[in-house]
Design a protein around this motif. Structure first.
Motif, PDB file in Angstrom:
ATOM      1  N   VAL A  50      -1.363   7.100   4.525  1.00  0.00           N
ATOM      2  CA  VAL A  50      -2.220   8.182   4.039  1.00  0.00           C
ATOM      3  C   VAL A  50      -2.048   9.377   4.969  1.00  0.00           C
ATOM      4  O   VAL A  50      -2.304   9.287   6.165  1.00  0.00           O
ATOM      5  CB  VAL A  50      -3.700   7.744   3.992  1.00  0.00           C
ATOM      6  CG1 VAL A  50      -4.600   8.920   3.613  1.00  0.00           C
ATOM      7  CG2 VAL A  50      -3.886   6.598   3.013  1.00  0.00           C
TER       8      VAL A  50
ATOM      9  N   LEU B 113      -0.510  10.505  -0.160  1.00  0.00           N
ATOM     10  CA  LEU B 113       0.206   9.353   0.367  1.00  0.00           C
ATOM     11  C   LEU B 113       1.663   9.702   0.630  1.00  0.00           C
ATOM     12  O   LEU B 113       2.205  10.634   0.029  1.00  0.00           O
ATOM     13  CB  LEU B 113       0.161   8.188  -0.623  1.00  0.00           C
ATOM     14  CG  LEU B 113      -1.197   7.783  -1.189  1.00  0.00           C
ATOM     15  CD1 LEU B 113      -1.002   6.799  -2.315  1.00  0.00           C
ATOM     16  CD2 LEU B 113      -2.061   7.188  -0.111  1.00  0.00           C
TER      17      LEU B 113
ATOM     18  N   VAL C 294       2.605   2.000  -7.374  1.00  0.00           N
ATOM     19  CA  VAL C 294       1.670   2.312  -6.288  1.00  0.00           C
ATOM     20  C   VAL C 294       0.302   2.630  -6.886  1.00  0.00           C
ATOM     21  O   VAL C 294       0.181   3.439  -7.812  1.00  0.00           O
ATOM     22  CB  VAL C 294       2.180   3.493  -5.448  1.00  0.00           C
ATOM     23  CG1 VAL C 294       1.203   3.798  -4.316  1.00  0.00           C
ATOM     24  CG2 VAL C 294       3.563   3.192  -4.882  1.00  0.00           C
TER      25      VAL C 294
ATOM     26  N   VAL D 251      -3.965   3.262  -5.832  1.00  0.00           N
ATOM     27  CA  VAL D 251      -4.962   3.523  -4.772  1.00  0.00           C
ATOM     28  C   VAL D 251      -6.343   3.229  -5.335  1.00  0.00           C
ATOM     29  O   VAL D 251      -6.685   3.676  -6.437  1.00  0.00           O
ATOM     30  CB  VAL D 251      -4.904   4.985  -4.284  1.00  0.00           C
ATOM     31  CG1 VAL D 251      -5.865   5.190  -3.122  1.00  0.00           C
ATOM     32  CG2 VAL D 251      -3.495   5.363  -3.880  1.00  0.00           C
TER      33      VAL D 251
ATOM     34  N   SER E 274     -10.000   3.744  -9.202  1.00  0.00           N
ATOM     35  CA  SER E 274      -8.596   3.539  -8.864  1.00  0.00           C
ATOM     36  C   SER E 274      -7.744   4.614  -9.528  1.00  0.00           C
ATOM     37  O   SER E 274      -8.087   5.127 -10.593  1.00  0.00           O
ATOM     38  CB  SER E 274      -8.117   2.148  -9.274  1.00  0.00           C
ATOM     39  OG  SER E 274      -8.215   1.983 -10.667  1.00  0.00           O
TER      40      SER E 274
ATOM     41  N   ILE F  29      -4.684   0.151  -0.885  1.00  0.00           N
ATOM     42  CA  ILE F  29      -3.443   0.631  -1.499  1.00  0.00           C
ATOM     43  C   ILE F  29      -2.550  -0.563  -1.788  1.00  0.00           C
ATOM     44  O   ILE F  29      -2.365  -1.429  -0.933  1.00  0.00           O
ATOM     45  CB  ILE F  29      -2.732   1.627  -0.572  1.00  0.00           C
ATOM     46  CG1 ILE F  29      -3.685   2.777  -0.218  1.00  0.00           C
ATOM     47  CG2 ILE F  29      -1.469   2.174  -1.226  1.00  0.00           C
ATOM     48  CD1 ILE F  29      -3.238   3.585   0.967  1.00  0.00           C
TER      49      ILE F  29
END
Length: 201
Positions: A58, A77, A88, A90, A106, A141
């Protein structure tokens, strides 16, 4: 260990997150005794293969807002690893006692190549009783390895996002109510004035 007997041991090695892929040698020293308590020492080395993998960090995750208003949190990121990261995702992990609400917790980033950045955006409502201070929200993550290279592993990373509450948002509802009442009164006066003029005509 008896003569000609074999036994295996497991050794765990901690590696730094920034460690480059390659073959590394780790030296070891083995000490043992015979049945007469004579001590012996043997040295050697073990080769350890470190494979390429993604590493998500991050870069930025701080925002400022007021209690009682909506706040936009941007989480930037970067894939600092040597391998492409796939899928990916988060996620904001909020404790029950924290004064924030969000409909979506999310954000899907997708693919991040080595050295590439991505941004996750969250809309967060700060409750009116949010304390004036810097609050920390946990970030979880998740990323998959590069399937084209045969990496089917799932990698998880954790970090935190900061939300700085600087004060209380202004409550404009009384003002809105007064303006609405004023419009109703003016509208009523205009209506009856037009109606009265119409009767005279």
């Amino acid at each position: 260990i008896s003569s000609f007997e074999e036994k295996k041991i497991q050794v765990y090695v901690d590696t730094e997150k920034e460690l480059k892929s390659g073959v590394y040698e780790i030296n070891y020293t083995l000490t043992f005794q015979d049945i007469d308590s004579n001590e012996y020492t043997k040295t050697g080395s073990i080769e350890i293969v470190v494979k390429k993998n993604p590493n998500i960090e991050v870069l930025e995750s701080r925002t400022v807002g007021k209690a009682g208003e909506d706040i936009i949190l941007e989480v930037v990121l970067k894939n600092t690893g040597e391998e492409k990261a796939e899928s990916v995702d988060v996620r904001v992990v909020k404790q029950a006692s924290q004064p924030f609400e969000m409909d979506v917790r999310s954000a899907y980033i997708g693919q991040l190549n080595p050295g590439e950045n991505g941004t996750a955006i969250f809309l967060i409502h700060a409750n009116s009783d949010a304390e004036i201070k810097t609050h920390n929200l946990n970030l979880a993550i998740r990323a998959k390895g590069d399937s084209e290279n045969g990496d089917s592993n799932v990698y998880t990373f954790s970090d935190s996002a900061k939300i700085e509450i600087t004060g209380k948002a202004e409550n404009n509802y009384p003002l809105y109510g007064f303006v609405f009442l004023l419009i109703v009164i003016i509208g009523t006066i205009v209506f009856y004035t037009i109606k009265s003029v119409g009767r005279r005509a």
